[in-house]
Motif scaffolding. Structure first.
Motif, PDB file in Angstrom:
ATOM      1  N   GLU A   9     -10.534 -22.227  32.477  1.00 54.09           N
ATOM      2  CA  GLU A   9     -11.460 -21.763  31.470  1.00 54.09           C
ATOM      3  C   GLU A   9     -12.807 -22.630  31.498  1.00 54.09           C
ATOM      4  O   GLU A   9     -13.849 -21.817  31.593  1.00 54.09           O
ATOM      5  N   ILE A  12     -14.441 -21.501  34.674  1.00 56.72           N
ATOM      6  CA  ILE A  12     -14.854 -20.384  34.597  1.00 56.72           C
ATOM      7  C   ILE A  12     -16.378 -20.380  33.741  1.00 56.72           C
ATOM      8  O   ILE A  12     -17.172 -19.581  34.376  1.00 56.72           O
ATOM      9  N   MET A  25     -21.163 -12.627  36.438  1.00 52.89           N
ATOM     10  CA  MET A  25     -20.261 -13.481  37.210  1.00 52.89           C
ATOM     11  C   MET A  25     -20.501 -13.181  38.805  1.00 52.89           C
ATOM     12  O   MET A  25     -20.490 -11.952  39.092  1.00 52.89           O
ATOM     13  N   LEU A  30     -15.483 -14.641  41.244  1.00 54.75           N
ATOM     14  CA  LEU A  30     -14.396 -13.655  40.959  1.00 54.75           C
ATOM     15  C   LEU A  30     -13.293 -13.608  42.200  1.00 54.75           C
ATOM     16  O   LEU A  30     -12.183 -13.812  41.640  1.00 54.75           O
ATOM     17  N   ASN A 106      -7.729 -12.731  34.121  1.00 58.31           N
ATOM     18  CA  ASN A 106      -8.769 -12.052  33.204  1.00 58.31           C
ATOM     19  C   ASN A 106      -8.932 -12.528  31.912  1.00 58.31           C
ATOM     20  O   ASN A 106      -9.682 -12.488  31.149  1.00 58.31           O
ATOM     21  N   ILE A 109     -10.781 -15.522  31.889  1.00 52.95           N
ATOM     22  CA  ILE A 109     -12.225 -15.402  31.860  1.00 52.95           C
ATOM     23  C   ILE A 109     -12.811 -14.964  30.612  1.00 52.95           C
ATOM     24  O   ILE A 109     -13.864 -15.375  30.290  1.00 52.95           O
TER      25      ILE A 109
END
Length: 171
Positions: A9, A12, A25, A30, A106, A109
């Motif tokens: 995280e 990210i 992003m 991704l 996901n 993210i």
């Protein structure tokens, strides 16, 4: 596993960029996270365009691409292409990429976006407090300047000699 997700995280969050007032992003970031080829990610999006309205994605203009290359966000223009997903677009990717990994990535993210939102909110509060202090200091500066001006006026000798006060003696 929890530690690796927290680290992921944080990583990210470093891959989220602010362009045109949106958090976006890059597609190749991704693709790396989802462990798919960038080409496959783009194809999945193209096959499901009804899931990605225009406010979920946008295409970079030449100026934005030049900025990202100059800031070393991307190594070259060739790394870009197609539309970049906004926060909502990234959320839709999990419905398009239907793997277990896609769901886990996901979630990570979305948590990174939430962290960033909290961070920005804290910055807004801090910026407001700093602005308030600056305004206070500006007000104090003008008052102090007026005090110094009054002192300077008092220190200057009078332009015309004053009349003496008191009784005159006629001797």
């Amino acid at each position: 596993m929890a530690t690796s997700i927290v680290l992921r995280e944080e990583k990210i969050a470093q891959q989220i960029y602010f362009l045109r007032g949106e958090k976006v992003m890059l597609d190749y970031d991704l693709a790396q996270l989802y462990q798919v080829e960038t080409r496959a990610l783009k194809q999945a999006v193209k096959r499901n365009m009804d899931s990605f309205p225009s406010d979920f994605m946008f295409v970079l203009n030449a100026k934005e691409i030049k900025y990202l290359v100059s800031q070393n966000v991307i190594p070259s223009k060739s790394k870009l292409g197609g539309a970049l997903p906004t926060e909502q677009g990234v959320a839709m990717l999990s419905s398009v990429l239907k793997s277990k990994r896609a769901r886990k990535v996901n979630i990570a993210i979305m948590r990174a976006f939430v962290q960033m939102r909290k961070f920005l909110e804290t910055h807004k509060e801090l910026a407001a407090q700093i602005k308030k202090l600056e305004n206070k200091l500006d007000k104090h500066d003008t008052i102090i300047q007026k005090i110094f001006e009054a002192i300077r006026q008092l220190m200057q000798p009078p332009l015309t000699p004053r009349k003496k006060i008191g009784y005159k003696s006629y001797e």
